[in-house]
Write a protein that holds these residues in place. Structure first.
Motif, PDB file in Angstrom:
ATOM      1  N   ASN A 196       0.815  -1.212   0.000  1.00 20.44           N
ATOM      2  CA  ASN A 196       0.000   0.000   0.000  1.00 20.44           C
ATOM      3  C   ASN A 196       0.849   1.262   0.000  1.00 20.44           C
ATOM      4  O   ASN A 196       0.552   2.226  -0.706  1.00 20.44           O
ATOM      5  N   TYR A 197       1.932   1.264   0.795  1.00 18.16           N
ATOM      6  CA  TYR A 197       2.742   2.462   0.967  1.00 18.16           C
ATOM      7  C   TYR A 197       4.082   2.399   0.235  1.00 18.16           C
ATOM      8  O   TYR A 197       4.771   3.411   0.127  1.00 18.16           O
ATOM      9  N   GLY A 198       4.451   1.240  -0.244  1.00 17.54           N
ATOM     10  CA  GLY A 198       5.744   1.071  -0.898  1.00 17.54           C
ATOM     11  C   GLY A 198       6.694   0.270  -0.017  1.00 17.54           C
ATOM     12  O   GLY A 198       6.766   0.497   1.191  1.00 17.54           O
ATOM     13  N   PHE A 199       7.389  -0.680  -0.634  1.00 16.05           N
ATOM     14  CA  PHE A 199       8.292  -1.536   0.127  1.00 16.05           C
ATOM     15  C   PHE A 199       9.659  -0.877   0.304  1.00 16.05           C
ATOM     16  O   PHE A 199      10.177  -0.235  -0.608  1.00 16.05           O
ATOM     17  N   SER A 200      10.246  -1.064   1.481  1.00 17.36           N
ATOM     18  CA  SER A 200      11.588  -0.553   1.753  1.00 17.36           C
ATOM     19  C   SER A 200      12.635  -1.460   1.111  1.00 17.36           C
ATOM     20  O   SER A 200      12.485  -2.680   1.108  1.00 17.36           O
ATOM     21  N   LYS A 201      13.677  -0.849   0.589  1.00 21.65           N
ATOM     22  CA  LYS A 201      14.778  -1.630   0.022  1.00 21.65           C
ATOM     23  C   LYS A 201      15.500  -2.398   1.121  1.00 21.65           C
ATOM     24  O   LYS A 201      15.916  -3.547   0.919  1.00 21.65           O
ATOM     25  N   THR A 202      15.660  -1.758   2.272  1.00 19.83           N
ATOM     26  CA  THR A 202      16.327  -2.363   3.425  1.00 19.83           C
ATOM     27  C   THR A 202      15.396  -2.262   4.627  1.00 19.83           C
ATOM     28  O   THR A 202      14.773  -1.217   4.847  1.00 19.83           O
TER      29      THR A 202
ATOM     30  N   ILE B 256      -0.764   1.418  11.504  1.00 22.66           N
ATOM     31  CA  ILE B 256       0.318   0.889  10.663  1.00 22.66           C
ATOM     32  C   ILE B 256       1.363   0.259  11.579  1.00 22.66           C
ATOM     33  O   ILE B 256       1.640  -0.922  11.506  1.00 22.66           O
ATOM     34  N   GLY B 257       1.933   1.077  12.466  1.00 24.36           N
ATOM     35  CA  GLY B 257       2.867   0.561  13.461  1.00 24.36           C
ATOM     36  C   GLY B 257       2.118   0.146  14.722  1.00 24.36           C
ATOM     37  O   GLY B 257       1.059   0.685  15.050  1.00 24.36           O
ATOM     38  N   THR B 258       2.680  -0.815  15.435  1.00 21.28           N
ATOM     39  CA  THR B 258       2.058  -1.350  16.647  1.00 21.28           C
ATOM     40  C   THR B 258       2.974  -1.162  17.851  1.00 21.28           C
ATOM     41  O   THR B 258       4.140  -0.765  17.717  1.00 21.28           O
ATOM     42  N   ILE B 259       2.454  -1.500  19.019  1.00 22.24           N
ATOM     43  CA  ILE B 259       3.263  -1.483  20.236  1.00 22.24           C
ATOM     44  C   ILE B 259       4.475  -2.398  20.077  1.00 22.24           C
ATOM     45  O   ILE B 259       5.589  -2.068  20.502  1.00 22.24           O
ATOM     46  N   GLU B 260       4.251  -3.547  19.442  1.00 26.07           N
ATOM     47  CA  GLU B 260       5.354  -4.500  19.233  1.00 26.07           C
ATOM     48  C   GLU B 260       6.432  -3.890  18.329  1.00 26.07           C
ATOM     49  O   GLU B 260       7.637  -4.077  18.563  1.00 26.07           O
TER      50      GLU B 260
ATOM     51  N   GLY C  72      -3.692  10.784   4.858  1.00 30.82           N
ATOM     52  CA  GLY C  72      -2.725   9.698   4.920  1.00 30.82           C
ATOM     53  C   GLY C  72      -3.369   8.401   5.374  1.00 30.82           C
ATOM     54  O   GLY C  72      -4.168   8.386   6.311  1.00 30.82           O
ATOM     55  N   GLY C  73      -3.027   7.316   4.698  1.00 29.22           N
ATOM     56  CA  GLY C  73      -3.647   6.026   4.961  1.00 29.22           C
ATOM     57  C   GLY C  73      -4.622   5.619   3.880  1.00 29.22           C
ATOM     58  O   GLY C  73      -5.056   4.471   3.813  1.00 29.22           O
ATOM     59  N   GLN C  74      -4.958   6.583   3.013  1.00 25.49           N
ATOM     60  CA  GLN C  74      -5.904   6.305   1.929  1.00 25.49           C
ATOM     61  C   GLN C  74      -5.205   6.233   0.569  1.00 25.49           C
ATOM     62  O   GLN C  74      -5.822   6.457  -0.463  1.00 25.49           O
ATOM     63  N   GLU C  75      -3.921   5.878   0.580  1.00 25.13           N
ATOM     64  CA  GLU C  75      -3.157   5.813  -0.667  1.00 25.13           C
ATOM     65  C   GLU C  75      -3.788   4.879  -1.689  1.00 25.13           C
ATOM     66  O   GLU C  75      -3.714   5.125  -2.898  1.00 25.13           O
TER      67      GLU C  75
END
Length: 335
Positions: free
Chosen positions: A58-64, A90-94, A318-321
């Motif tokens: 959804n947001y694009g994959f990171s190269k690293t 998107i991000g969690t407590i973990e 943001g989040g509606q990409e």
């Protein structure tokens, strides 16, 4: 005599990730973070452009993997604090815990300007594990000054160390900034920060306006690297603040060298204000939508400007990409 201390938060390795399609390598991250640390930046933010765990279809994959980048950067830093951005949902407590284990000391919990309540648990958990926690209100141009204060108070009550107001669309003028920062300054008892985008060529001016109303944390990036037309340009901001008598604690010439010798060679393109980035600011559209819009325009043979105008009308955030493709498809059917 210098005026008050202004804390510089560098976002080259986070917001700048948008401008390089989330392609930072370990070597690039080490060089940038190490250089910024040496010149006196206070906080260096490192994450996927959409925050930790943002790497996705959804947001694009990171190269690293961003945790590798965080760990690598931490090894090159001796004085600056290392920050991560976290968008609840998107991000969690973990993910936050993993970031802390790899060296993050600060988390900036970013929500839509009207949804601070979804970040309460993240702020509270960050404080519980000894991190500096920042309440980060995105798309602040969409809220009145009074609404911004109301939401900021939710973060304050959750234990945030400062509140960051983000002009995510690069829509605000200096008067817009002054209205929000001044009321916030008079309404809460913790520090205030500001994050600008340069879509209307006002990022430095807006950052200075924020400082003038009492903001003491200002976001910036080398060469302005960031979503849309980029962010407040670090080396310009530090020079202007120095000229005005503010204390940033930065080596200004060193900042110029990091921007020119380390960051500029890895940029995909100069951060200039072309028509599409200009439309982000004019229509009030989330800056990280830019590259998604370019791709959709090419796919459906549309002018990116037309897509951005429609996104602005729909007040998409943001989040509606994923909805950008739907909007482009709908416009293509009207041709």
């Amino acid at each position: 005599m210098f005026k008050q201390k202004i804390n510089i938060v560098d976002t080259t390795l986070r917001d700048g990730s948008h401008a390089v399609s989330h392609g930072f390598t370990v070597e690039q991250t080490e060089a940038i973070a190490g250089g910024l640390d040496k010149v006196g930046v206070d906080i260096i933010e490192i994450s996927h452009g959409d925050g930790i765990a943002g790497s996705s279809i959804n947001y694009g994959f990171s190269k690293t993997h961003e945790m590798e980048l965080i760990k690598a950067a931490k090894n090159k830093m001796s004085s600056a604090k290392l920050a991560v951005l976290l968008l609840p949902g998107i991000g969690t407590i973990e993910d936050l815990e993993e970031g802390r284990e790899n060296g993050a000391e600060v988390v900036r919990v970013a929500t839509h300007y009207s949804e601070a309540d979804v970040g309460i648990q993240h702020i509270e958990y960050a404080k519980k594990i000894g991190m500096m926690a920042v309440g980060f209100l995105m798309m602040a141009h969409m809220g009145t000054p009074e609404q911004i204060v109301e939401q900021a108070r939710i973060f304050v009550e959750s234990g945030a160390d400062y509140i960051n107001i983000a002009d995510s669309a690069g829509y605000m003028t200096p008067d817009d900034v002054r209205a929000r920062i001044s009321l916030l300054k008079n309404s809460i008892n913790i520090p205030i920060g500001f994050h600008a985008h340069n879509n209307l060529s006002l990022a430095v001016a807006n950052s200075i306006a924020a400082v003038g109303e009492g903001a003491t944390y200002i976001d910036a990036s080398c060469r302005g690297l960031g979503a849309g037309a980029g962010n407040t340009q670090l080396e310009v901001l530090s020079a202007v603040l120095d000229r005005m008598g503010y204390n940033t604690g930065m080596d200004i010439y060193g900042a110029m060298d990091v921007a020119e010798d380390i960051v500029e060679p890895i940029m995909y393109r100069p951060q200039v204000i072309k028509t599409a980035p200009l439309m982000l600011g004019y229509a009030g559209v989330y800056s990280s939508f830019l590259l998604h819009t370019y791709k959709a325009a090419e796919r459906f043979n549309l002018n990116p400007r037309d897509i951005l105008v429609e996104l602005g009308k729909r007040k998409m955030v943001g989040g509606q990409e994923d909805m950008i493709v739907d909007v482009a498809f709908a416009l293509s059917q009207k041709k």
